[in-house]
Design a protein around this motif. Structure first.
Motif, mmCIF file in Angstrom:
data_model
loop_
_atom_site.group_PDB
_atom_site.id
_atom_site.type_symbol
_atom_site.label_atom_id
_atom_site.label_comp_id
_atom_site.label_asym_id
_atom_site.label_seq_id
_atom_site.Cartn_x
_atom_site.Cartn_y
_atom_site.Cartn_z
ATOM 1 N N GLU A 377 5.904 64.600 38.082
ATOM 2 C CA GLU A 377 7.137 64.348 38.812
ATOM 3 C C GLU A 377 7.026 63.181 39.787
ATOM 4 O O GLU A 377 8.037 62.682 40.270
ATOM 5 N N SER A 380 7.937 58.656 38.808
ATOM 6 C CA SER A 380 9.120 57.839 39.066
ATOM 7 C C SER A 380 9.247 57.450 40.539
ATOM 8 O O SER A 380 10.175 56.751 40.919
ATOM 9 N N TYR A 390 5.150 54.852 36.634
ATOM 10 C CA TYR A 390 5.201 54.559 35.209
ATOM 11 C C TYR A 390 4.743 53.131 34.904
ATOM 12 O O TYR A 390 4.353 52.819 33.782
ATOM 13 N N LYS A 532 7.327 64.152 20.334
ATOM 14 C CA LYS A 532 7.854 65.387 20.909
ATOM 15 C C LYS A 532 6.759 66.237 21.552
ATOM 16 O O LYS A 532 7.049 67.034 22.446
ATOM 17 N N THR A 579 6.295 62.933 30.591
ATOM 18 C CA THR A 579 7.679 63.299 30.269
ATOM 19 C C THR A 579 7.752 64.508 29.342
ATOM 20 O O THR A 579 8.677 65.320 29.451
ATOM 21 N N MET A 582 7.431 67.517 31.472
ATOM 22 C CA MET A 582 8.646 67.817 32.237
ATOM 23 C C MET A 582 9.840 68.110 31.341
ATOM 24 O O MET A 582 10.919 68.415 31.847
ATOM 25 N N ASN A 583 9.651 67.943 30.011
ATOM 26 C CA ASN A 583 10.737 68.130 29.051
ATOM 27 C C ASN A 583 11.902 67.194 29.365
ATOM 28 O O ASN A 583 13.069 67.579 29.373
ATOM 29 N N LYS A 584 11.550 65.914 29.598
ATOM 30 C CA LYS A 584 12.548 64.895 29.903
ATOM 31 C C LYS A 584 12.374 63.704 28.972
ATOM 32 O O LYS A 584 11.314 63.514 28.388
ATOM 33 N N PRO A 585 13.417 62.885 28.812
ATOM 34 C CA PRO A 585 13.302 61.689 27.963
ATOM 35 C C PRO A 585 12.280 60.722 28.524
ATOM 36 O O PRO A 585 12.088 60.629 29.752
ATOM 37 N N HIS A 586 11.635 59.991 27.637
ATOM 38 C CA HIS A 586 10.663 58.989 28.073
ATOM 39 C C HIS A 586 11.404 57.830 28.742
ATOM 40 O O HIS A 586 12.470 57.413 28.288
ATOM 41 N N PRO A 587 10.869 57.295 29.850
ATOM 42 C CA PRO A 587 11.566 56.222 30.578
ATOM 43 C C PRO A 587 11.665 54.944 29.753
ATOM 44 O O PRO A 587 10.721 54.550 29.062
#
Length: 607
Positions: A377, A380, A390, A532, A579, A582-587
């Protein structure tokens, strides 16, 4: 070039064989040792202000040895997968230990008006204001005298060299005494990491040279010479990755603006035989703008200027030849042709420049640049203006070929440039050059012993090419046992033409999976990364690549250098691991996969 008679040719070859035999008898038993020469603890002011409030030099050594420590930010247990063999704790000389001791209530600092004021600001939540005041003083070269006394500096320095002596275990683990000189005039990063061969007794004879003594590299070298004579210490200075040096790290002029001459070149090469080419703040080999024919040139580029002047607009750093290793090596030959000495004849290593107190550079176990970005977390979070976690690379390490794991042997290997760098994985890399390596040599049971007997290792020189014979290179690359397979071996060549202009070319010399190399072209190895799950398989690539390569374009009349670049198959980048966790999209703007690599020190040919 004059033609050698057969009799003269045989005598030259015999002489070379004799020299190589002597070298082989000395170094045939070299072993590969892994380490980090650039690590900051809470004693560096910027590390402390960016969250490292707990990890000391003692913790850094414990982590490097394989012991678990506690993350300075999240307080969870962290541990290196494979222990290091050596480590340099290299805290900034400027205000070394002052911020941590002041904010932890050190009475010697709190009795000063400056220390008391800074402590009060911090208690009011204005600690950054105090820190920026220190930054401003460093940028102006004028220290805050009350908190920069010899007594304060001496007590901190004593704790550093004593920690190194306590953790140094000859034959098992090498703890080297060092620090970082942090010249950054107008944002041009000209930092050097300095370390010595000896321990506490020699280190106690001096205080580390800092920006407040001078921001000129030439003054640093003069100090090293004088301090060697007075203290009995032996030093090496390693230039910080120059990718944000505004072209000054490998300039054509000295710090006074005068063209580099033989005196400057000799002094620089005496103290700086090795260059930190890849680290957390990016890879410093080359850029696509500088090497447009190199399909792998743009790797972990870091184009964020470091102008320390408050309020200065920070734009993207330009592609400057004076910032990158490959163009620096070529520029060095150009200067040599004019001045007679090459000022940029350096070996290449990787190092971390971690400010988290730990040398954690595995992609799936990255310790971050600072504690702030050491966990998913925090990636970013803004670390400096325009820079987030990142943007950082999870890199790098130094591989050293030395006779034993001691301060003396490690130091001597750096001096002779028998070192190399990786972006993190522990790829085992051997490189030798000579005049009579053959394809059969790739089958040798001991590549090292054969290489020393028939040639010279990475970091060395070749000269007096026998008539009609091009140099041949014996190369062995073996994958990290716990990491990815290898994609290919490449040789990067730089040379001067008859008019003294430099050129470069990348040769594909070995490929995995029996892929053919035709007209120097090689098909991609493929990609098994699952975006994934942040996972990959070693179903492609090879665990080992060995080759003997002979330069097909060799001109015995011109200067040249050769270094090896080894690529892994694609693997997940640290940003992908974060990511997915965190189960989030890659930046956007950052690669999800990378091809990690190893870079040898060059071998030079001089007519």
């Amino acid at each position: 070039m004059r033609t050698l008679s057969r009799k003269r040719l045989l005598s030259v070859v015999a002489a070379l064989a004799g020299v190589c035999s002597v070298i082989g008898s000395v170094y045939a038993q070299t072993n590969l040792y892994w380490g980090d020469t650039h690590l900051h603890t809470k004693l560096s002011p910027d590390a402390y202000m960016m969250g490292n409030r707990s990890l000391s030099p003692d913790d850094a050594y414990r982590f490097a040895k394989g012991l678990p420590v506690v993350n300075a930010k999240t307080r969870h247990k962290i541990q290196i997968k494979t222990p290091l063999d050596f480590l340099v704790v290299s805290d900034h000389a400027e205000y070394m230990g002052v911020v941590s001791r002041m904010l932890e209530g050190d009475p010697e600092l709190l009795k000063t008006a400056t220390g008391k004021r800074f402590s009060e600001l911090t208690q009011q939540g204005l600690g950054r204001k105090a820190f920026l005041e220190m930054v401003a003083s460093a940028n102006s070269g004028k220290p805050l005298d009350e908190i920069n006394t010899p007594e304060i500096r001496g007590s901190v320095w004593e704790s550093i060299y004593n920690a190194a002596d306590q953790h140094n275990e000859p034959g098992k683990f090498t703890a080297l005494v060092g620090w970082e000189w942090s010249s950054i005039t107008y944002g041009a990063n000209l930092h050097r990491v300095i370390f010595q061969k000896q321990g506490a007794e020699a280190a106690s004879q001096y205080l580390p040279f800092s920006l407040f003594d001078s921001d000129r590299p030439e003054d640093l070298w003069d100090w090293l010479e004088q301090t060697e004579e007075k203290s009995g210490a032996n030093f090496i200075a390693i230039p910080h990755n120059g990718n944000v040096s505004k072209g000054k790290m490998f300039s054509e002029v000295d710090s006074r603006g005068k063209p580099i001459d033989a005196g400057y070149a000799k002094m620089r090469m005496r103290w700086e035989p090795v260059y930190e080419m890849t680290q957390i703040k990016g890879d410093g080999e080359t850029l696509a703008d500088l090497s447009p024919a190199d399909e792998f040139a743009e790797f972990e580029s870091y184009r964020h200027p470091m102008d320390a002047r408050i309020g200065v607009e920070m734009d993207k750093a330009p592609a400057n030849k004076g910032d990158y290793a490959r163009t620096a090596l070529m520029r060095g030959m150009e200067i040599e042709a004019r001045a007679g000495v090459n000022p940029y004849k350096f070996g290449m290593i990787g190092a971390s420049d971690s400010h988290s107190g730990v040398s954690a550079v595995e992609e799936d176990n990255f310790g971050g640049k600072f504690p702030v970005d050491s966990y998913p977390e925090g990636k970013s979070s803004q670390l400096t203006p325009g820079v987030i976690g990142y943007d950082m690379a999870s890199a790098g390490l130094a591989g050293v070929w030395a006779g034993e794991n001691t301060r003396e042997a490690i130091f001597d290997a750096f001096k002779r440039r028998e070192v190399y760098g990786t972006t993190g994985p522990r790829i085992r890399l051997r490189l030798f050059a000579g005049w009579d390596f053959t394809a059969e040599d790739t089958l040798a049971k001991d590549i090292g012993q054969l290489g020393y007997r028939k040639g010279v290792p990475m970091g060395a020189d070749l000269s007096m090419a026998p008539d009609g014979i091009a140099p041949s290179f014996l190369i062995q690359a073996v994958k990290d046992p716990i990491d990815a397979n290898l994609d290919r071996i490449q040789v990067v060549k730089g040379w001067l033409d008859a008019k003294g202009r430099s050129h470069e070319k990348v040769f594909n010399v070995a490929a995995s999976d029996n892929r053919p190399i035709e007209n120097n072209q090689l098909a991609p190895v493929g990609n098994t990364v699952d975006l994934k799950t942040a996972s990959y398989t070693n179903s492609i690539g090879s665990p080992e690549l060995v080759s003997v390569w002979q330069d097909p374009e060799f001109n015995p009349a011109v200067r040249a250098f050769y270094y090896v670049r080894v690529l892994q198959i694609p693997t997940p980048r640290h940003s992908l691991y974060a990511t997915v966790a965190m189960n989030k999209p890659h930046p956007k703007g950052h690669p999800a996969t990378i091809q990690e690599r190893a870079y040898s020190s060059p071998i030079w040919y001089t007519p």
